[in-house]
Write an enzyme that holds these catalytic residues in place. Structure first.
Site, PDB file in Angstrom:
ATOM      1  N   GLU A 131       0.361  -1.466  -0.106  1.00 23.45           N
ATOM      2  CA  GLU A 131      -0.157   0.133   0.005  1.00 23.45           C
ATOM      3  C   GLU A 131       0.797   1.186  -0.259  1.00 23.45           C
ATOM      4  OE1 GLU A 131      -2.987  -0.889  -0.843  1.00 23.45           O
ATOM      5  OE2 GLU A 131      -4.222  -0.813   0.563  1.00 23.45           O
ATOM      6  N   THR A 184      -4.979   8.057  -4.527  1.00 23.24           N
ATOM      7  CA  THR A 184      -5.393   8.138  -3.143  1.00 23.24           C
ATOM      8  C   THR A 184      -4.855   9.660  -2.763  1.00 23.24           C
ATOM      9  OG1 THR A 184      -5.642   5.533  -3.256  1.00 23.24           O
ATOM     10  CG2 THR A 184      -5.145   6.716  -1.326  1.00 23.24           C
TER      11      THR A 184
HETATM   12  N1  HSE Z   1      -7.984   4.692   4.600  1.00 20.76           N
HETATM   13  C1  HSE Z   1      -7.737   5.147   3.052  1.00 20.76           C
HETATM   14  C2  HSE Z   1      -7.969   6.804   2.728  1.00 20.76           C
HETATM   15  C3  HSE Z   1      -8.083   3.981   1.940  1.00 20.76           C
HETATM   16  O1  HSE Z   1      -8.844   6.549   2.558  1.00 20.76           O
HETATM   17  O2  HSE Z   1      -6.431   7.291   1.812  1.00 20.76           O
HETATM   18  C4  HSE Z   1      -7.600   3.995   0.917  1.00 20.76           C
HETATM   19  O3  HSE Z   1      -8.410   2.974   0.468  1.00 20.76           O
END
Ligand code: HSE
Length: 313
Positions: A131, A184
Site C-alpha cells: 500500500e 488516493t
Molecule cells: N484509508 C485510505 C484513505 C483508504 O482513505 O486514504 C484508501 O483506499
C-alpha cells in the site's frame, strides 16, 4: 502433497467504512483477484503475466513484487525464487482495494508457500508495504479485512493492533464504481489537517455506535451510525452526484453508506439481498443519466477473507 504452487483468491475491500476513516474496513465476496505463486529454481521474483489490467511486470514496480521482496528480505535463508501470475478483476483506482488485494494476496500466498512463518499481524504489516508503494501511505484498512475477512478495526498503527469485528448475518453491500480516476494520494492531500472538537465528538460517537450496532445486529443503530462528518464532506466533491446518490439509496431502503476508500466507488449497506439489489437499481437509474461509465456490484460481506487452493503440477 508437494506444496510448490498455490492459487490465491483475494477479495475486494471497502476501507473507511463511513465514520471509520483509516481504521474500519470490510471484505466483499466479489469481485475477487486471483494470484498464482510458484516456487522457482531461478532466484529472485518474476512476474510472468498480468491479465485484466495494465500494470508493470517489473517486480520493483508492482505491488505484488514489492510485497514479495519485503517478505523475502525477512527470510535470508530462502534459496529459491518465486514466479507470479496475476489475474486482476478488481480494477486499479476503483476504490475497492485493488492494490490491497494484490498486496494481501501476495503476502498470504508467499507465506503459505514458504512454510507459514508469519502471524496475521505480521502479514498485514508486510502487505502494508504494498500500500505504501501504491499510494505513499501504509494504511491497513484494506489489507487487514482482505487477510482477516469480515469487518476489521485498526485500534492502533503504532504498534499495529488489529481487532476483528462481528459481521451481522444479513448485511449486504452495494457498490457503484464510476469509471473516473481519483488517486488516493491526491484524495488525502485535500483533507483538512485539523478537525473541530465538535466534529470529533460526533465521529467517535458514531464509530463506537457502529461497532455496537454490528455486534447487536441492530440495523437501525448501524444506519444511524453510518455518518462521517470529517472526510466525506471534503472528498464527496470528487464524486459526481454523490449526495443525490446517497439520499436516493437511503430512500430505496439502504441503511446508509459513504465513499469506498478514497473513491471513486460509493458503497451502501443494506439488510438483506433484496434491498441491496433494489439499491443497485437506484444507483443504476441515477448514473445511467450522467454519461459516465460505471459498474455496480452487489455482495454479501466476506467473513473468510483470502482463500486459496494448492496447485498440483
Ligand atoms: N484509508 C485510505 C484513505 C483508504 O482513505 O486514504 C484508501 O483506499
Amino acid at each position: 502433497m508437494q506444496k510448490n504452487a498455490i492459487k490465491i483468491f483475494s477479495p475486494a475491500t471497502i476501507a473507511n467504512v463511513s465514520c471509520g476513516f483509516d481504521v474500519i474496513g470490510m471484505a466483499l465476496e466479489r469481485p475477487v483477484d486471483e494470484i498464482i505463486l510458484r516456487k522457482s529454481s531461478h532466484s529472485g521474483i518474476r512476474i510472468l503475466n498480468i491479465h485484466g489490467a495494465r500494470l508493470s511486470t517489473r517486480p520493483d514496480k508492482n505491488v505484488v513484487g514489492v510485497v514479495l521482496y519485503t517478505m523475502l528480505n525477512q527470510l535470508p535463508n530462502i534459496k529459491y525464487g518465486l514466479e507470479v501470475e496475476i489475474f486482476k478483476n478488481i480494477q486499479p483506482g476503483s476504490g475497492i482495494g485493488s492494490s490491497a488485494a494484490s498486496a494481501a494476496g501476495a503476502a498470504v500466498g508467499a507465506n503459505l508457500l514458504l512454510g507459514d512463518r508469519f502471524t496475521t499481524t505480521e502479514l498485514v504489516k508486510i502487505a502494508m508495504e504494498g500500500e505504501r508503494f501504491a499510494s505513499g501511505i501504509a494504511h491497513a484498512d484494506n489489507v487487514a479485512p482482505a487477510i482477516m475477512g469480515g469487518f476489521t478495526l485498526v485500534r492502533s498503527y503504532h504498534p499495529l493492533d488489529l481487532v476483528e469485528l462481528h459481521v451481522p448475518k444479513n448485511l449486504w453491500a452495494t457498490v457503484l464504481h464510476p469509471k473516473i480516476e481519483i488517486k488516493t494520494s491526491e484524495a488525502r492531500e485535500i483533507l483538512k489537517k485539523k478537525v473541530l472538537m465538535s466534529d470529533a465528538i460526533k465521529q467517535w460517537g458514531n464509530v463506537g455506535a457502529l461497532i455496537a450496532g454490528l455486534y447487536q445486529e441492530n440495523y437501525e443503530l448501524i444506519s444511524r451510525s453510518l455518518e462521517d462528518v470529517i472526510v466525506e464532506p471534503v472528498r464527496s466533491i470528487l464524486i459526481p452526484s454523490f449526495y443525490k446518490l446517497k439520499m436516493e439509496c437511503k430512500k430505496a431502503g439502504a441503511l446508509g453508506g459513504s465513499i469506498s476508500g478514497s473513491g471513486p466507488s460509493v458503497f451502501m449497506l443494506s439488510c438483506g439481498k433484496a434491498k441491496a439489489q433494489y439499491v443497485a437499481k437506484c444507483m443504476d437509474e441515477i448514473y445511467a443519466k450522467l454519461g459516465i461509465d460505471y459498474t455496480i456490484y452487489v455482495s454479501p460481506i466476506n467473513s473468510q477473507g483470502i482463500q486459496w487452493e494448492w496447485i498440483t503440477e
